[in-house]
Design an enzyme around this catalytic site. Sequence first.
Site, PDB file in Angstrom:
ATOM      1  N   ASN A  47       5.465   1.175  -8.414  1.00  0.00           N
ATOM      2  CA  ASN A  47       6.777   1.416  -7.841  1.00  0.00           C
ATOM      3  C   ASN A  47       7.861   1.310  -8.940  1.00  0.00           C
ATOM      4  O   ASN A  47       8.046   0.231  -9.384  1.00  0.00           O
ATOM      5  CB  ASN A  47       6.985   0.285  -6.690  1.00  0.00           C
ATOM      6  N   ARG A  90       4.909   5.097  -5.108  1.00  0.00           N
ATOM      7  CA  ARG A  90       6.074   5.072  -3.704  1.00  0.00           C
ATOM      8  C   ARG A  90       7.027   6.047  -4.284  1.00  0.00           C
ATOM      9  O   ARG A  90       7.798   5.808  -5.456  1.00  0.00           O
ATOM     10  CB  ARG A  90       6.360   3.689  -3.638  1.00  0.00           C
ATOM     11  N   HIS A 131      11.894   3.354   4.212  1.00  0.00           N
ATOM     12  CA  HIS A 131      10.986   2.119   4.621  1.00  0.00           C
ATOM     13  C   HIS A 131       9.989   2.554   5.771  1.00  0.00           C
ATOM     14  O   HIS A 131       9.359   1.641   6.197  1.00  0.00           O
ATOM     15  CB  HIS A 131      11.787   1.218   5.020  1.00  0.00           C
ATOM     16  N   ARG A 178      24.381  -2.350  -0.325  1.00  0.00           N
ATOM     17  CA  ARG A 178      24.662  -1.223   0.334  1.00  0.00           C
ATOM     18  C   ARG A 178      25.492  -1.365   1.731  1.00  0.00           C
ATOM     19  O   ARG A 178      24.926  -2.340   2.138  1.00  0.00           O
ATOM     20  CB  ARG A 178      23.456  -0.421   0.591  1.00  0.00           C
ATOM     21  N   GLU A 183       3.795  -3.207   1.851  1.00  0.00           N
ATOM     22  CA  GLU A 183       3.729  -1.640   1.558  1.00  0.00           C
ATOM     23  C   GLU A 183       2.805  -1.130   0.413  1.00  0.00           C
ATOM     24  O   GLU A 183       2.367  -0.154   0.699  1.00  0.00           O
ATOM     25  CB  GLU A 183       5.241  -1.677   1.079  1.00  0.00           C
TER      26      GLU A 183
END
Length: 395
Positions: free
Chosen positions: A9, A90, A179, A240, A383
């Site tokens: 990642n 990813r 996600h 965010r 993940e």
Amino acid sequence: MADTVLVLNSGSSSLKYQLMQPDTGISLASGLVERIGEETSTVTLKWGNEETSRDGRIADHEAALRTTFDLFAESGRHLDDLGLVAVGHRVVHGGQALYRPTIVDDAVVTTLKELAALAPLHNPPAVLGIEVARRVLPDLPHIAVFDTAFFHDLPSAAATYAMDRELAQRWDIRRYGFHGTSHQYVSQQAAQFLDAPIESLNQIVLHLGNGASASAIAGGRPVDTSMGFTPMEGLVMGTRSGDIDPGVLIYLWRTAGMSVEEIETMLNRHSGMYGLGGEIDFRVVHERIESGDEAAQLAYEVYIHRLRKYVGAYLAVLGHTDVVTFTAGVGENDARVRRDALTGLAPLGIELDEHLNDSPARGARRISADKSPTTVLVIPTNEELAIAQACLTVV
Ligand code: ADP
């Protein structure tokens, strides 16, 4: 040795990695290279209970990956002996065309580069990570696994913005959702936990990390999700904004004289919990609230208000839900957030058990009251495992 997948990642100045055994779900090793390109970088490797780290300048991502393997070798694990069958990457955004786990070749890299505009903060570092890893590990298949995949077949009503249809088609503007690996993994784990076929369940999954998103899932298929064209829409996040009236952006551009870049930076990096209260770590947010910090208090209230709105919206979208699941850093660890998100929803069939919710237990667990028609769960996301398993579907 059982087959392993190295999951990468890659961020703009960091590289996270995990060595997974997809079949057993075991993570053999994990680590992080931080502050790549700065004066002092740090490489860490965790192998079981052993932890090694090293500081020094690491010029770029290629050096980061090579140094990681040096660290592997120094601890007696050589690349050739790791059972590696693939490298999983990813990738946040694959646009309209790329969503299934995809073996990376030069053409895929070119397409991913063209997609940079869709996810300017996330895609370029991922592409860099892919290019570097292909150079360092040229004999292994490299698989791109997309954050958007799970939501590719969202119902049109949920995927479509009510804007000029031709313009949207011309520019591939739709709600993609992100996600996805986490929402899919967690909803499958929830079904397993309940020992119920996933096809029989309506679910709401709340992935609350630094990035945050909610999804409504009926019978294993997502029917709505809070992130949209980019990972900026929806819930309040660490930095965010989540949902914001697009009129604000036009006003900032036209009247406040801000450039597009300044507006983008504001929305991505200086908004959310940070923009409102100056802090993204919820442990510190709670401390600040306790010491009377009004900005932290307001940030928290806005965060919870938005979260409750999405829970209510998804209850209406689904008609009813069998299970609500919290996951990711905040969702797994912050009992107060979970309580404040769901308090007072007994008339809608959701009732927490305060004691279970407050328990410091880890791992998958139920936190709803016995009499609650809707089960509320906490399930750690994974993940990396989901990405590693996705890789095996194509190699
Ligand atoms: P990312 O989106 O970067 O993967 P994570 O899912 O790791 O984020 O979540 C990180 C966030 O989780 C932290 O910023 C912090 O707000 C929150 N967090 C982590 N541990 C705790 C804890 N024990 N209590 C409350 N919040 C926590």
